[in-house]
Write an enzyme that holds these catalytic residues in place. Structure first.
Site, PDB file in Angstrom:
ATOM      1  N   HIS A  91     -26.817 -11.478 -29.725  1.00 38.22           N
ATOM      2  CA  HIS A  91     -27.903 -10.543 -30.045  1.00 38.22           C
ATOM      3  C   HIS A  91     -29.212 -11.018 -29.398  1.00 38.22           C
ATOM      4  O   HIS A  91     -29.479 -12.215 -29.346  1.00 38.22           O
ATOM      5  CB  HIS A  91     -28.076 -10.419 -31.562  1.00 38.22           C
ATOM      6  CG  HIS A  91     -28.968  -9.282 -31.933  1.00 38.22           C
ATOM      7  ND1 HIS A  91     -30.343  -9.381 -31.882  1.00 38.22           N
ATOM      8  CD2 HIS A  91     -28.692  -8.001 -32.291  1.00 38.22           C
ATOM      9  CE1 HIS A  91     -30.864  -8.213 -32.217  1.00 38.22           C
ATOM     10  NE2 HIS A  91     -29.890  -7.352 -32.466  1.00 38.22           N
ATOM     11  N   GLU A 160     -28.128  -3.110 -25.893  1.00 39.42           N
ATOM     12  CA  GLU A 160     -29.382  -2.991 -26.635  1.00 39.42           C
ATOM     13  C   GLU A 160     -30.538  -3.449 -25.739  1.00 39.42           C
ATOM     14  O   GLU A 160     -30.796  -4.660 -25.643  1.00 39.42           O
ATOM     15  CB  GLU A 160     -29.344  -3.875 -27.882  1.00 39.42           C
ATOM     16  CG  GLU A 160     -28.202  -3.553 -28.830  1.00 39.42           C
ATOM     17  CD  GLU A 160     -28.473  -4.077 -30.235  1.00 39.42           C
ATOM     18  OE1 GLU A 160     -28.541  -3.247 -31.149  1.00 39.42           O
ATOM     19  OE2 GLU A 160     -28.644  -5.291 -30.403  1.00 39.42           O
TER      20      GLU A 160
HETATM   21  P1  13P Z   1     -33.649  -1.568 -34.314  1.00 42.47           P
HETATM   22  O1  13P Z   1     -32.694  -0.443 -34.650  1.00 42.47           O
HETATM   23  O2  13P Z   1     -34.466  -2.012 -35.493  1.00 42.47           O
HETATM   24  O3  13P Z   1     -34.441  -1.266 -33.100  1.00 42.47           O
HETATM   25  O4  13P Z   1     -32.732  -2.822 -33.958  1.00 42.47           O
HETATM   26  C1  13P Z   1     -31.651  -2.670 -33.107  1.00 42.47           C
HETATM   27  C2  13P Z   1     -30.831  -3.890 -33.162  1.00 42.47           C
HETATM   28  O5  13P Z   1     -31.271  -4.951 -32.770  1.00 42.47           O
HETATM   29  C3  13P Z   1     -29.494  -3.799 -33.769  1.00 42.47           C
HETATM   30  O6  13P Z   1     -28.774  -4.970 -33.565  1.00 42.47           O
END
Ligand code: 13P
Length: 237
Positions: A91, A160
């Protein structure tokens, strides 16, 4: 069948996490939802939950050991205690804030893969890379996949973009479509999108054929919102 995942990050207590999971389970049971739903509570909220088979409780982190002297970390004996077989690896908050090195990320991947964990492996480019264009983004994302066995059957990739996490800035549908489509040419594992997904933008994201689901942070911490997201996910093929 879209995958809907919630990452609690450093939120929810043991008590509120268990209430959240119970409410999601009751909804899934009552609505006969078949989509996979993943929930990543804090380590202190992990427990044995009596839940539907399509709900997977995962850990946000673990050290690649069974047990030993790694102060502050948990190993597989702690996960085994609760039957946890799902883990989030790579992550961006661990990569960028906690400065987890790539070698450790790869080590974790190999360790948990060897133990048949469902692995949600996160990749994503920072803003300066995004600003350099699509080619730079793709090169960056594939560099994060180096050393990772992409043919692992229990692998889920989460794309992400770092600049979209916790910022309220969601990637545009065109951005998501472009990056996911390119990733899909080389990756057969499901690919989730993450970064400022909310109840009011999830539908358009899930409508993209190249998006297999979402990994949601803040937008999912209210259980009613998360249930709404599961409902929307269940409507998509
Ligand atoms: P947000 O949805 O708060 O932007 O975070 C995304 C995330 O890091 C999920 O792992």
């Amino acid at each position: 069948m879209k995958i809907i995942a919630s990452n609690f990050k450093t939120n929810h207590t043991r008590k509120s996490a268990s209430q959240f999971i119970k409410q999601v389970d009751e909804f899934i049971d009552k609505s006969n939802i078949k989509n996979d739903v993943l929930i990543f509570p804090s380590s202190t909220s992990l427990d044995c939950f009596d839940i539907a088979q399509n709900i997977f409780i995962g850990t946000q982190n673990a050290y690649p050991v069974s047990d030993g002297s790694y102060t502050g970390e948990i190993g597989t004996i702690h996960l085994d205690e609760f039957g946890i077989k799902t883990i989030l690896i790579g992550h961006s908050e661990r990569r960028h804030i906690i400065k987890e090195p790539n070698e450790l990320i790869i080590k974790k991947y190999d360790f948990f893969k060897a133990r048949d964990y469902k692995i949600v492996y996160c990749i994503g480019e920072p803003l300066e890379v995004k600003n350099s264009g699509t080619e730079a983004i793709i090169e960056y994302l594939f560099s994060q996949l180096e050393g990772i066995d992409l043919s692992y059957e229990n692998l889920i990739i989460a794309y992400e973009p770092v600049w979209a996490i916790g910022t309220g800035v969601v990637a545009t549908i065109d951005d998501i479509n472009e990056i996911h489509s390119i990733l899909k040419q080389k990756i057969s594992a499901p690919i989730l999108y993450g970064g400022s997904v909310k109840v009011d933008n999830i539908e358009s994201i899930l409508k993209l054929e190249c998006v297999d689901g979402v990994l949601v942070g803040s937008g999912s911490w209210n259980v009613e919102d998360f249930i709404e997201m599961i409902k929307i996910g269940a409507k998509e093929k």
